[in-house]
Design a protein around this motif. Structure first.
Motif, PDB file in Angstrom:
ATOM      1  N   VAL A 155       0.842  -1.203   0.000  1.00 56.86           N
ATOM      2  CA  VAL A 155       0.000   0.000   0.000  1.00 56.86           C
ATOM      3  C   VAL A 155       0.878   1.254   0.000  1.00 56.86           C
ATOM      4  O   VAL A 155       0.593   2.225  -0.704  1.00 56.86           O
ATOM      5  CB  VAL A 155      -0.978  -0.015   1.203  1.00 56.86           C
ATOM      6  CG1 VAL A 155      -1.727   1.297   1.317  1.00 56.86           C
ATOM      7  CG2 VAL A 155      -1.955  -1.180   1.068  1.00 56.86           C
ATOM      8  N   GLY A 156       1.969   1.196   0.753  1.00 55.32           N
ATOM      9  CA  GLY A 156       2.872   2.350   0.827  1.00 55.32           C
ATOM     10  C   GLY A 156       3.423   2.718  -0.540  1.00 55.32           C
ATOM     11  O   GLY A 156       3.355   3.882  -0.949  1.00 55.32           O
ATOM     12  N   VAL A 157       3.937   1.713  -1.267  1.00 50.23           N
ATOM     13  CA  VAL A 157       4.516   2.034  -2.584  1.00 50.23           C
ATOM     14  C   VAL A 157       3.421   2.470  -3.549  1.00 50.23           C
ATOM     15  O   VAL A 157       3.586   3.435  -4.299  1.00 50.23           O
ATOM     16  CB  VAL A 157       5.379   0.871  -3.151  1.00 50.23           C
ATOM     17  CG1 VAL A 157       4.613  -0.378  -3.363  1.00 50.23           C
ATOM     18  CG2 VAL A 157       6.038   1.277  -4.452  1.00 50.23           C
ATOM     19  N   LEU A 158       2.277   1.793  -3.514  1.00 45.69           N
ATOM     20  CA  LEU A 158       1.168   2.152  -4.416  1.00 45.69           C
ATOM     21  C   LEU A 158       0.728   3.601  -4.219  1.00 45.69           C
ATOM     22  O   LEU A 158       0.484   4.339  -5.180  1.00 45.69           O
ATOM     23  CB  LEU A 158      -0.006   1.211  -4.155  1.00 45.69           C
ATOM     24  CG  LEU A 158      -1.292   1.590  -4.872  1.00 45.69           C
ATOM     25  CD1 LEU A 158      -1.656   0.552  -5.915  1.00 45.69           C
ATOM     26  CD2 LEU A 158      -2.434   1.806  -3.919  1.00 45.69           C
ATOM     27  N   LEU A 159       0.669   4.032  -2.953  1.00 43.28           N
ATOM     28  CA  LEU A 159       0.236   5.406  -2.679  1.00 43.28           C
ATOM     29  C   LEU A 159       1.293   6.433  -3.098  1.00 43.28           C
ATOM     30  O   LEU A 159       1.041   7.637  -3.037  1.00 43.28           O
ATOM     31  CB  LEU A 159      -0.136   5.566  -1.204  1.00 43.28           C
ATOM     32  CG  LEU A 159      -1.463   4.912  -0.796  1.00 43.28           C
ATOM     33  CD1 LEU A 159      -1.698   5.060   0.697  1.00 43.28           C
ATOM     34  CD2 LEU A 159      -2.653   5.463  -1.573  1.00 43.28           C
ATOM     35  N   GLY A 160       2.429   5.950  -3.551  1.00 45.38           N
ATOM     36  CA  GLY A 160       3.433   6.849  -4.136  1.00 45.38           C
ATOM     37  C   GLY A 160       2.848   7.626  -5.309  1.00 45.38           C
ATOM     38  O   GLY A 160       3.281   8.738  -5.608  1.00 45.38           O
ATOM     39  N   ILE A 161       1.823   7.042  -5.949  1.00 43.12           N
ATOM     40  CA  ILE A 161       1.181   7.743  -7.076  1.00 43.12           C
ATOM     41  C   ILE A 161       0.597   9.081  -6.605  1.00 43.12           C
ATOM     42  O   ILE A 161       0.582  10.053  -7.355  1.00 43.12           O
ATOM     43  CB  ILE A 161       0.083   6.848  -7.740  1.00 43.12           C
ATOM     44  CG1 ILE A 161      -0.302   7.375  -9.128  1.00 43.12           C
ATOM     45  CG2 ILE A 161      -1.163   6.738  -6.900  1.00 43.12           C
ATOM     46  CD1 ILE A 161       0.666   7.065 -10.211  1.00 43.12           C
TER      47      ILE A 161
END
Ligand code: HEM
Length: 231
Positions: A155-161
């Protein structure tokens, strides 16, 4: 990110603020893009009109990416923040995450930022799908704590968007001074946004793990001085 209990340390406020900041931005960009897709192509030559037209020209793929992505973000907030049972939400979390990751690769074919953006997508989307797969395997094995850590990573990397958006905002705001066009700075913004989130989550997970190991070691060394009842 579960709230505190006597057994689990509380999540730091800065992390929760960052999390909600990213969630709100993610949902806002999806709503905005859907409105633009419904409005269809517009006339004009400004960079923003050109960007809108790029996404309108492949509206089906864009919708197939952004609608599951928005659902995934909502599922992620439920799965990570809810205190009660989340089994049904977890069952949906994995397929929606997989669709978001798969369609992100496809979206990068039309990337505004060219190869710099594509390279960021290749690295961070692959890391996202790897984390999601690890979490899924641990979910099937019923291994709660490691599963949760890998879900948080995903979730952390995805929310990088979402973090890419304020970065793009800075580039847009300074474009008169720098002369940079979206096709020149989108890729850089992708690298910066995703890297910030990936590193922040990783460092936090590691510091949390270190604190837990330290606490357990302290408990073990202080145990002989405790009464049998207290132990
Ligand atoms: C691993 C995570 C993700 C990756 C690698 C990714 C990748 C991409 C790529 C490459 C594009 C094309 C943009 C361009 O050409 O500059 C795109 C567009 C888009 N993505 Fe994602 N995406 C991810 C997750 C998400 C999430 C979680 C959301 C929101 C919930 C989202 C919302 C959008 C929107 C709205 C667009 C259309 C462009 C816009 O309106 O700015 N994406 N994505």
């Amino acid at each position: 990110m579960r709230a505190s209990s006597p057994q689990t340390p509380r999540h730091p406020l800065w992390l929760l603020i960052g999390f909600w900041f990213c969630v709100v931005i993610s949902i806002a960009v999806v709503v905005r893009r859907l409105i633009e897709l419904i409005r269809g192509p517009q006339s004009g030559t400004t960079p923003l009109v050109q960007i809108n037209d790029t996404f309108s020209s492949h509206a089906a793929l864009t919708s197939a990416h952004i609608i599951p992505a928005a659902i995934f973000v909502v599922l992620a907030t439920v799965v990570l923040l809810r205190r009660g049972p989340v089994k049904i939400w977890e069952q949906l979390f994995f397929p929606f995450g997989a669709v978001t990751g798969a369609t992100a690769y496809a979206m990068s074919v039309y990337s505004i930022g060219g190869w710099i953006e594509r390279s960021a997508v290749l690295v961070f989307d692959t890391w996202f799908l790897f984390c999601l797969s690890r979490a899924y395997v641990l979910y099937r094995q019923g291994d709660q704590e490691p599963k949760r850590a890998w879900m948080i990573r995903a979730v952390g990397v995805l929310l990088g968007i979402a973090t890419t958006r304020p970065v793009m905002g800075v580039f847009f705001a300074t474009s008169m001074l720098t002369g940079l066009q979206p096709k020149q700075f989108f890729g850089v913004a992708f690298w910066i946004g995703f890297a910030i989130n990936t590193l922040t989550v990783e460092l936090w997970l590691r510091s949390k793990r270190r604190a837990l190991l330290h606490r357990n070691a302290t408990r073990r060394t202080s145990a002989p001085y405790q009464t049998p009842v207290a132990r």
